[in-house]
Design a protein around this motif. Structure first.
Motif, short mmCIF file in Angstrom:
data_model
loop_
_atom_site.label_atom_id
_atom_site.label_comp_id
_atom_site.label_asym_id
_atom_site.label_seq_id
_atom_site.Cartn_x
_atom_site.Cartn_y
_atom_site.Cartn_z
N VAL A 13 -12.73 -9.04 -34.13
CA VAL A 13 -12.42 -9.93 -35.26
C VAL A 13 -11.61 -11.12 -34.76
O VAL A 13 -11.88 -12.27 -35.15
CB VAL A 13 -11.64 -9.16 -36.36
CG1 VAL A 13 -11.04 -10.12 -37.38
CG2 VAL A 13 -12.54 -8.15 -37.04
N CYS A 38 -11.59 -12.41 -31.76
CA CYS A 38 -12.42 -13.26 -30.91
C CYS A 38 -13.59 -13.88 -31.67
O CYS A 38 -14.32 -14.70 -31.12
CB CYS A 38 -12.95 -12.47 -29.72
SG CYS A 38 -11.64 -11.97 -28.60
N GLY A 39 -13.81 -13.46 -32.90
CA GLY A 39 -14.89 -14.03 -33.70
C GLY A 39 -16.27 -13.52 -33.33
O GLY A 39 -17.27 -14.24 -33.44
#
Length: 69
Positions: free
Chosen positions: A65, A67-68
């Motif tokens: 989450v 780090c996307g």
């Protein structure tokens, strides 16, 4: 009557064999479990390993989450 008692003993033996085989397989999966480990210690070690794996999943999800991903 003798046939019936023989079947009960045979079923009990097959159940015991199944349990022993499953415990042997569990010892192979759980790291740090020697072959001569007793059942109580094996189950406790297994529970701790499951908690460790669940914690790893939580940490990896949070990292993903952040780090996307």
């Amino acid at each position: 009557m003798a046939k019936r008692s023989f079947l009960v003993v045979r079923k009990r033996r097959s159940f015991q064999f199944l349990v022993k085989r499953k415990l042997r397989d569990l010892k192979k999966i759980v790291p740090g479990s020697p072959v001569d480990m007793d059942i109580d210690t094996l189950l406790r070690t297994t529970a701790e390993y499951i908690c460790y794996l669940e914690l790893q999943v939580v940490v990896l999800r949070k990292i993903s989450v952040i780090c996307g991903m």
